[in-house]
Design a protein around this motif. Structure first.
Motif, short mmCIF file in Angstrom:
data_model
loop_
_atom_site.label_atom_id
_atom_site.label_comp_id
_atom_site.label_asym_id
_atom_site.label_seq_id
_atom_site.Cartn_x
_atom_site.Cartn_y
_atom_site.Cartn_z
N ALA A 101 11.06 12.34 -2.70
CA ALA A 101 10.48 11.13 -2.10
C ALA A 101 10.77 9.93 -2.99
O ALA A 101 10.76 10.03 -4.23
N SER A 102 11.02 8.80 -2.36
CA SER A 102 11.32 7.59 -3.12
C SER A 102 10.15 6.62 -3.18
O SER A 102 10.20 5.64 -3.93
N ARG A 103 9.09 6.89 -2.39
CA ARG A 103 7.95 5.98 -2.41
C ARG A 103 6.70 6.70 -1.93
O ARG A 103 6.76 7.76 -1.30
N LEU A 104 5.56 6.10 -2.27
CA LEU A 104 4.25 6.64 -1.90
C LEU A 104 3.54 5.67 -0.97
O LEU A 104 3.66 4.45 -1.12
N LEU A 105 2.79 6.23 -0.02
CA LEU A 105 1.87 5.46 0.82
C LEU A 105 0.48 5.91 0.42
O LEU A 105 0.04 6.99 0.78
N MET A 106 -0.22 5.08 -0.36
CA MET A 106 -1.43 5.54 -1.03
C MET A 106 -2.69 4.87 -0.48
O MET A 106 -2.91 3.67 -0.64
N ALA A 107 -3.51 5.69 0.18
CA ALA A 107 -4.79 5.22 0.68
C ALA A 107 -5.81 5.18 -0.45
O ALA A 107 -5.66 5.88 -1.47
N PRO A 108 -6.88 4.41 -0.29
CA PRO A 108 -7.94 4.40 -1.30
C PRO A 108 -8.81 5.65 -1.18
O PRO A 108 -8.77 6.35 -0.16
N GLY A 132 2.09 8.32 -14.79
CA GLY A 132 2.89 7.97 -15.97
C GLY A 132 4.22 7.33 -15.64
O GLY A 132 4.33 6.53 -14.70
N ASP A 133 5.25 7.71 -16.39
CA ASP A 133 6.54 7.04 -16.30
C ASP A 133 7.22 7.20 -14.95
O ASP A 133 8.12 6.43 -14.61
N ALA A 134 6.84 8.23 -14.19
CA ALA A 134 7.47 8.45 -12.89
C ALA A 134 7.02 7.43 -11.84
O ALA A 134 7.64 7.30 -10.79
N LEU A 135 5.94 6.71 -12.11
CA LEU A 135 5.32 5.82 -11.13
C LEU A 135 6.29 4.74 -10.63
O LEU A 135 6.89 4.01 -11.43
N LYS A 136 6.42 4.64 -9.30
CA LYS A 136 7.28 3.61 -8.71
C LYS A 136 6.97 3.49 -7.22
O LYS A 136 6.39 4.39 -6.60
N ASN A 137 7.32 2.36 -6.67
CA ASN A 137 7.36 2.15 -5.21
C ASN A 137 6.10 2.62 -4.49
O ASN A 137 6.14 3.48 -3.60
N VAL A 138 4.97 2.02 -4.83
CA VAL A 138 3.70 2.36 -4.19
C VAL A 138 3.40 1.34 -3.10
O VAL A 138 3.37 0.13 -3.34
N ILE A 139 3.18 1.84 -1.90
CA ILE A 139 2.72 1.02 -0.77
C ILE A 139 1.24 1.30 -0.60
O ILE A 139 0.84 2.44 -0.38
N LEU A 140 0.42 0.28 -0.72
CA LEU A 140 -1.02 0.44 -0.54
C LEU A 140 -1.33 0.54 0.95
O LEU A 140 -0.81 -0.22 1.76
N TYR A 141 -2.22 1.48 1.28
CA TYR A 141 -2.49 1.81 2.68
C TYR A 141 -3.87 1.32 3.08
O TYR A 141 -4.88 1.91 2.73
N HIS A 142 -3.87 0.23 3.84
CA HIS A 142 -5.12 -0.39 4.31
C HIS A 142 -5.38 0.07 5.74
O HIS A 142 -4.73 -0.38 6.68
N ILE A 143 -6.30 1.00 5.90
CA ILE A 143 -6.62 1.55 7.23
C ILE A 143 -8.13 1.75 7.31
O ILE A 143 -8.64 2.87 7.35
N PRO A 144 -8.88 0.66 7.35
CA PRO A 144 -10.35 0.76 7.28
C PRO A 144 -10.98 1.48 8.46
O PRO A 144 -12.10 1.98 8.34
N SER A 145 -10.28 1.58 9.59
CA SER A 145 -10.84 2.32 10.73
C SER A 145 -11.01 3.80 10.39
O SER A 145 -11.89 4.46 10.96
N GLN A 146 -10.22 4.31 9.46
CA GLN A 146 -10.32 5.70 9.05
C GLN A 146 -11.04 5.87 7.72
O GLN A 146 -11.86 6.76 7.55
N THR A 147 -10.72 5.01 6.76
CA THR A 147 -11.29 5.17 5.42
C THR A 147 -12.64 4.47 5.27
O THR A 147 -13.45 4.88 4.44
N ALA A 148 -12.85 3.40 6.03
CA ALA A 148 -14.00 2.50 5.84
C ALA A 148 -14.02 1.94 4.43
O ALA A 148 -15.08 1.54 3.92
#
Length: 294
Positions: A101-108, A132-148
Motif C-alpha cells: 500500500a502506498s497510502r493510509l485512510l485513517m479514521a479517528p 516511525g520512519d515508514a510513515l507517509k501519505n496519510v489521508i485523514l478520514y472525516h466521516i462523523p455519521s459513522q464515527t461521531a
C-alpha cells in the motif's frame, strides 16, 4: 492556480465474501481489475464500504497481498485504518506499507464520543510515532455519521505542523458542503476528497482533487468523467439518492452484483445485513430506470 496533477478517483472497494463468510480473494482481485479498467485511478481497501471495521489482521494481509500482486505496480493502493487502539492502528499501517500500500485512510478513534482536539491529536501522534520512519501519505478520514468524532480544521493544522509532509489529504464524507469549504480554504494545498459523490462537480470547481467513494464500484466510468472531464452529475445524483436511502454498503453491494452479473457480491458480514429481496429489486429497477433516461 489550476492543479496540473490531482488525486483523481479511488474505488472504496467492496469486500466480496464467500458462502462461509470468508473474503473471496478471487472475486476481490477481479473486481479491483474491473474498477481500474473502468476508470478508477486507484483502489482503497478496508474502508467503510469495504467493511474494513470487521476484517481481521490476517484477512487484511491476504486481501492486500492478492490485490497488490494482481494490479500494476503503478496503480496506487490505499488501506483504511478503522480501529480505536493505538497499537492495532500502527500495526495495520505497518502491515499495509509492507504489503504494497502506498497510502493510509485513517479514521479517528470512534468509541469514545465528544473528544476534544487535544485527545485526538495525542492519539494520532501516538500512532504516528509507533509507525516511525515508514510513515507517509496519510489521508485523514472525516466521516462523523459513522464515527461521531469530527476532524476539525484546527486538528488537521496541528498534525500537519507536527508531522510535516505526512498528511497528504482529507476525505470528507460528511456530506456537508460548509465543512468541505472549510477544508478547501484551510488545506487546499493537499488533496481534499469528497465521499458524497453528489458534491463532486461543485467540489472539483472549488479546488478538490477527486473522491474515494463506493459508487465507483459499479459506475467508475461516469465518476471519472465528472472528475477528469467536468461532466455534470445529474444522472449520478439520482442514483446516489437511491443508494443512501437505505443502508449504504448493502445497497452498493446490490448494485455491484447487478452490474457485474455476479449475485454473490451482495453478501455482507455481520453486523450488516443484506437488503431484503423486495428492496433489492426496487433498487435495481430504480437504477435501470435512471440509466435508461441517462
Amino acid at each position: 492556480m489550476k492543479k496540473t496533477r490531482i488525486f483523481g478517483l479511488s474505488a472504496a472497494l467492496v469486500t466480496p465474501f464467500g458462502p462461509t463468510g470468508d473474503p473471496d480473494l478471487t472475486r476481490v482481485v477481479s473486481h479491483a481489475k474491473f474498477v481500474i479498467s473502468g476508470g478508477c485511478d486507484s483502489v482503497t481497501l478496508f474502508g467503510t464500504t469495504g467493511e474494513g471495521f470487521g476484517l481481521s489482521s490476517h484477512e487484511r494481509r491476504d486481501i492486500l497481498k492478492a490485490v497488490s500482486g494482481a494490479l500494476s505496480k503503478d496503480t496506487p493502493i490505499g488501506v483504511g485504518i478503522l480501529t480505536c487502539d493505538i497499537a492495532t492502528a500502527a500495526e495495520q499501517a505497518l502491515s499495509a506499507y509492507a504489503g504494497g500500500a502506498s497510502r493510509l485512510l485513517m479514521a479517528p478513534p470512534f468509541f469514545m464520543k465528544n473528544m476534544g482536539d487535544d485527545g485526538l491529536f495525542a492519539w494520532y501522534s501516538a500512532v504516528f510515532d509507533r509507525i516511525g520512519d515508514a510513515l507517509k501519505n496519510v489521508i485523514l478520514y472525516h466521516i462523523p455519521s459513522q464515527t461521531a468524532v469530527p476532524i476539525s480544521v484546527e486538528l488537521v493544522s496541528r498534525l500537519r505542523a507536527a508531522y510535516p509532509g505526512v498528511i497528504t489529504g482529507i476525505k470528507d464524507s460528511s456530506g456537508d458542503w460548509d465543512t468541505t469549504q472549510k477544508y478547501l480554504a484551510a488545506h487546499g494545498d493537499i488533496s481534499i476528497l469528497v465521499g458524497d459523490e453528489r458534491q463532486l462537480p461543485k467540489a472539483m470547481a472549488n479546488g478538490a482533487e477527486g473522491s474515494i467513494c463506493g459508487v465507483s464500484n459499479f459506475l467508475p466510468g461516469l465518476l471519472r468523467k465528472i472528475i477528469h472531464e467536468g461532466a455534470d452529475a445529474r444522472l449520478l445524483s439520482g442514483i446516489v439518492d437511491m443508494v443512501v436511502a437505505g443502508p449504504v454498503t448493502p445497497s452498493v453491494k446490490v448494485l455491484t452484483a447487478h452490474v457485474s452479473g455476479d449475485p454473490d457480491f451482495i453478501r455482507v458480514r455481520p453486523p450488516l445485513s443484506q437488503l431484503p429481496e423486495s428492496a433489492q429489486k426496487a433498487l435495481i429497477q430504480g437504477y435501470e430506470a435512471a440509466m435508461a433516461k441517462g
